[in-house]
Design a protein around this motif. Sequence first.
Motif, PDB file in Angstrom:
ATOM      1  N   ARG A  42      10.060  46.437  38.824  1.00  0.00           N
ATOM      2  CA  ARG A  42       9.147  45.502  37.947  1.00  0.00           C
ATOM      3  C   ARG A  42       7.712  45.665  38.571  1.00  0.00           C
ATOM      4  NH1 ARG A  42      10.633  39.652  37.774  1.00  0.00           N
ATOM      5  NH2 ARG A  42       8.805  39.679  36.440  1.00  0.00           N
ATOM      6  N   ILE A  43       7.395  46.093  39.803  1.00  0.00           N
ATOM      7  CA  ILE A  43       6.164  46.157  40.280  1.00  0.00           C
ATOM      8  C   ILE A  43       5.447  47.406  39.395  1.00  0.00           C
ATOM      9  CG2 ILE A  43       4.683  46.922  42.232  1.00  0.00           C
ATOM     10  CD1 ILE A  43       6.443  44.764  43.997  1.00  0.00           C
ATOM     11  N   LYS A  44       6.351  48.508  39.705  1.00  0.00           N
ATOM     12  CA  LYS A  44       5.769  49.774  38.943  1.00  0.00           C
ATOM     13  C   LYS A  44       5.590  49.642  37.561  1.00  0.00           C
ATOM     14  CE  LYS A  44       7.320  54.751  38.820  1.00  0.00           C
ATOM     15  NZ  LYS A  44       8.264  55.398  39.367  1.00  0.00           N
ATOM     16  N   ILE A  45       6.296  49.150  36.925  1.00  0.00           N
ATOM     17  CA  ILE A  45       6.417  48.823  35.449  1.00  0.00           C
ATOM     18  C   ILE A  45       5.014  48.155  35.133  1.00  0.00           C
ATOM     19  CG2 ILE A  45       7.390  47.817  33.521  1.00  0.00           C
ATOM     20  CD1 ILE A  45      10.012  48.444  34.831  1.00  0.00           C
ATOM     21  N   THR A  46       4.730  46.875  35.905  1.00  0.00           N
ATOM     22  CA  THR A  46       3.438  46.096  35.665  1.00  0.00           C
ATOM     23  C   THR A  46       2.245  46.914  35.950  1.00  0.00           C
ATOM     24  OG1 THR A  46       4.870  44.386  36.400  1.00  0.00           O
ATOM     25  CG2 THR A  46       2.601  44.141  36.274  1.00  0.00           C
ATOM     26  N   ARG A  47       2.355  47.863  36.956  1.00  0.00           N
ATOM     27  CA  ARG A  47       1.312  48.766  37.293  1.00  0.00           C
ATOM     28  C   ARG A  47       0.575  49.486  36.196  1.00  0.00           C
ATOM     29  NH1 ARG A  47       1.827  51.753  42.550  1.00  0.00           N
ATOM     30  NH2 ARG A  47      -0.123  52.246  42.181  1.00  0.00           N
ATOM     31  N   ARG A  48       1.607  50.312  35.667  1.00  0.00           N
ATOM     32  CA  ARG A  48       1.758  51.037  34.715  1.00  0.00           C
ATOM     33  C   ARG A  48       0.947  50.503  33.360  1.00  0.00           C
ATOM     34  NH1 ARG A  48       6.553  55.597  35.125  1.00  0.00           N
ATOM     35  NH2 ARG A  48       5.875  56.340  36.983  1.00  0.00           N
ATOM     36  N   GLU A  49       1.573  49.209  33.187  1.00  0.00           N
ATOM     37  CA  GLU A  49       1.176  48.583  32.141  1.00  0.00           C
ATOM     38  C   GLU A  49      -0.417  48.071  32.265  1.00  0.00           C
ATOM     39  OE1 GLU A  49       2.419  44.078  31.140  1.00  0.00           O
ATOM     40  OE2 GLU A  49       3.799  45.383  29.690  1.00  0.00           O
ATOM     41  N   ILE A  50      -0.962  47.609  33.520  1.00  0.00           N
ATOM     42  CA  ILE A  50      -2.388  47.334  33.645  1.00  0.00           C
ATOM     43  C   ILE A  50      -3.113  48.623  33.459  1.00  0.00           C
ATOM     44  CG2 ILE A  50      -3.948  46.895  35.599  1.00  0.00           C
ATOM     45  CD1 ILE A  50      -1.777  45.056  36.777  1.00  0.00           C
ATOM     46  N   ALA A  51      -2.457  49.933  33.819  1.00  0.00           N
ATOM     47  CA  ALA A  51      -3.392  51.270  33.593  1.00  0.00           C
ATOM     48  C   ALA A  51      -3.579  51.397  32.124  1.00  0.00           C
ATOM     49  CB  ALA A  51      -2.594  52.107  34.325  1.00  0.00           C
ATOM     50  N   ARG A  52      -2.484  51.138  31.323  1.00  0.00           N
ATOM     51  CA  ARG A  52      -2.374  51.304  29.907  1.00  0.00           C
ATOM     52  C   ARG A  52      -3.629  50.484  29.082  1.00  0.00           C
ATOM     53  NH1 ARG A  52       3.091  51.057  30.110  1.00  0.00           N
ATOM     54  NH2 ARG A  52       4.098  53.142  30.293  1.00  0.00           N
ATOM     55  N   PHE A  53      -3.574  49.170  29.799  1.00  0.00           N
ATOM     56  CA  PHE A  53      -4.522  48.299  29.228  1.00  0.00           C
ATOM     57  C   PHE A  53      -5.803  48.843  29.493  1.00  0.00           C
ATOM     58  CE2 PHE A  53      -1.146  44.704  29.392  1.00  0.00           C
ATOM     59  CZ  PHE A  53      -0.825  44.936  28.258  1.00  0.00           C
ATOM     60  N   GLU A  54      -6.277  49.156  30.858  1.00  0.00           N
ATOM     61  CA  GLU A  54      -7.588  49.413  31.409  1.00  0.00           C
ATOM     62  C   GLU A  54      -7.922  50.842  30.490  1.00  0.00           C
ATOM     63  OE1 GLU A  54      -7.007  49.738  35.523  1.00  0.00           O
ATOM     64  OE2 GLU A  54      -7.655  47.734  35.768  1.00  0.00           O
ATOM     65  N   THR A  55      -7.213  51.768  30.446  1.00  0.00           N
ATOM     66  CA  THR A  55      -7.334  52.811  29.587  1.00  0.00           C
ATOM     67  C   THR A  55      -7.745  52.905  28.056  1.00  0.00           C
ATOM     68  OG1 THR A  55      -5.785  54.266  31.046  1.00  0.00           O
ATOM     69  CG2 THR A  55      -6.307  55.135  28.991  1.00  0.00           C
ATOM     70  N   VAL A  56      -7.205  51.710  27.407  1.00  0.00           N
ATOM     71  CA  VAL A  56      -7.614  51.516  26.183  1.00  0.00           C
ATOM     72  C   VAL A  56      -8.954  50.822  26.094  1.00  0.00           C
ATOM     73  CG1 VAL A  56      -7.201  50.177  23.878  1.00  0.00           C
ATOM     74  CG2 VAL A  56      -5.157  51.522  25.185  1.00  0.00           C
ATOM     75  N   LEU A  57      -9.079  49.809  27.058  1.00  0.00           N
ATOM     76  CA  LEU A  57     -10.577  49.207  27.086  1.00  0.00           C
ATOM     77  C   LEU A  57     -11.594  50.358  27.463  1.00  0.00           C
ATOM     78  CD1 LEU A  57      -9.642  45.879  29.084  1.00  0.00           C
ATOM     79  CD2 LEU A  57     -10.714  46.248  26.738  1.00  0.00           C
ATOM     80  N   ARG A  58     -11.273  51.187  28.260  1.00  0.00           N
ATOM     81  CA  ARG A  58     -12.472  52.288  28.677  1.00  0.00           C
ATOM     82  C   ARG A  58     -12.532  53.239  27.365  1.00  0.00           C
ATOM     83  NH1 ARG A  58     -16.969  53.404  30.756  1.00  0.00           N
ATOM     84  NH2 ARG A  58     -16.939  55.485  31.743  1.00  0.00           N
ATOM     85  N   GLU A  59     -11.529  53.439  26.804  1.00  0.00           N
ATOM     86  CA  GLU A  59     -11.494  54.273  25.611  1.00  0.00           C
ATOM     87  C   GLU A  59     -12.763  53.668  24.417  1.00  0.00           C
ATOM     88  OE1 GLU A  59      -7.674  55.017  23.968  1.00  0.00           O
ATOM     89  OE2 GLU A  59      -7.376  56.793  25.429  1.00  0.00           O
ATOM     90  N   ARG A  60     -12.378  52.408  24.305  1.00  0.00           N
ATOM     91  CA  ARG A  60     -13.293  51.762  23.385  1.00  0.00           C
ATOM     92  C   ARG A  60     -14.751  51.620  23.851  1.00  0.00           C
ATOM     93  NH1 ARG A  60      -9.248  46.694  21.603  1.00  0.00           N
ATOM     94  NH2 ARG A  60      -7.528  48.050  20.696  1.00  0.00           N
ATOM     95  N   GLN A  61     -14.735  51.317  25.071  1.00  0.00           N
ATOM     96  CA  GLN A  61     -16.030  51.120  25.798  1.00  0.00           C
ATOM     97  C   GLN A  61     -16.892  52.552  25.503  1.00  0.00           C
ATOM     98  OE1 GLN A  61     -16.153  50.920  30.070  1.00  0.00           O
ATOM     99  NE2 GLN A  61     -18.268  49.885  29.910  1.00  0.00           N
ATOM    100  N   LEU A  62     -16.311  53.666  25.677  1.00  0.00           N
ATOM    101  CA  LEU A  62     -16.830  55.071  25.743  1.00  0.00           C
ATOM    102  C   LEU A  62     -17.219  55.251  24.065  1.00  0.00           C
ATOM    103  CD1 LEU A  62     -14.815  57.192  28.251  1.00  0.00           C
ATOM    104  CD2 LEU A  62     -17.094  56.415  28.270  1.00  0.00           C
ATOM    105  N   ALA A  63     -16.278  54.823  23.238  1.00  0.00           N
ATOM    106  CA  ALA A  63     -16.624  54.951  21.828  1.00  0.00           C
ATOM    107  C   ALA A  63     -17.678  54.211  21.369  1.00  0.00           C
ATOM    108  CB  ALA A  63     -15.335  54.597  20.914  1.00  0.00           C
ATOM    109  N   GLN A  64     -17.841  53.102  21.880  1.00  0.00           N
ATOM    110  CA  GLN A  64     -19.032  52.123  21.533  1.00  0.00           C
ATOM    111  C   GLN A  64     -20.338  52.971  21.970  1.00  0.00           C
ATOM    112  OE1 GLN A  64     -18.326  48.353  23.001  1.00  0.00           O
ATOM    113  NE2 GLN A  64     -16.977  47.973  21.317  1.00  0.00           N
ATOM    114  N   GLU A  65     -20.361  53.522  23.452  1.00  0.00           N
ATOM    115  CA  GLU A  65     -21.635  54.097  24.036  1.00  0.00           C
ATOM    116  C   GLU A  65     -22.009  55.291  23.183  1.00  0.00           C
ATOM    117  OE1 GLU A  65     -20.756  54.872  28.144  1.00  0.00           O
ATOM    118  OE2 GLU A  65     -20.671  52.539  28.424  1.00  0.00           O
ATOM    119  N   GLY A  66     -20.915  55.878  22.693  1.00  0.00           N
ATOM    120  CA  GLY A  66     -21.186  57.316  22.004  1.00  0.00           C
ATOM    121  C   GLY A  66     -22.071  57.022  20.434  1.00  0.00           C
ATOM    122  N   GLU A  67     -21.894  56.060  20.006  1.00  0.00           N
ATOM    123  CA  GLU A  67     -22.269  55.648  18.667  1.00  0.00           C
ATOM    124  C   GLU A  67     -23.765  55.344  18.625  1.00  0.00           C
ATOM    125  OE1 GLU A  67     -20.114  52.285  16.975  1.00  0.00           O
ATOM    126  OE2 GLU A  67     -18.324  53.513  16.744  1.00  0.00           O
TER     127      GLU A  67
END
Length: 67
Positions: A42-67
């Motif tokens: 469950r630790i590994k699964i939770t760490r991967r879930e956190i990484a997914r959330f952070e990745t999507v947040l970063r993608e959105r941040q970069l998309a806003q900066e690019g506009e």
Amino acid sequence: MKLSEIRQLSDQELANKLSDARQELMNLRFQVISGQLSDTSRIKITRREIARFETVLRERQLAQEGE
């Protein structure tokens, strides 16, 4: 959660899910130390879930900066 489901969340919902996942990871770590956690995968699964959330947040941040 699947990546497609995560991308459909709003920024606020995504931040809340990230916070909850980090709290869960902390609780899992305490359970491992105290010997209460039998399913350590469950630790590994939770760490991967956190990484997914952070990745999507970063993608959105970069998309806003690019506009």
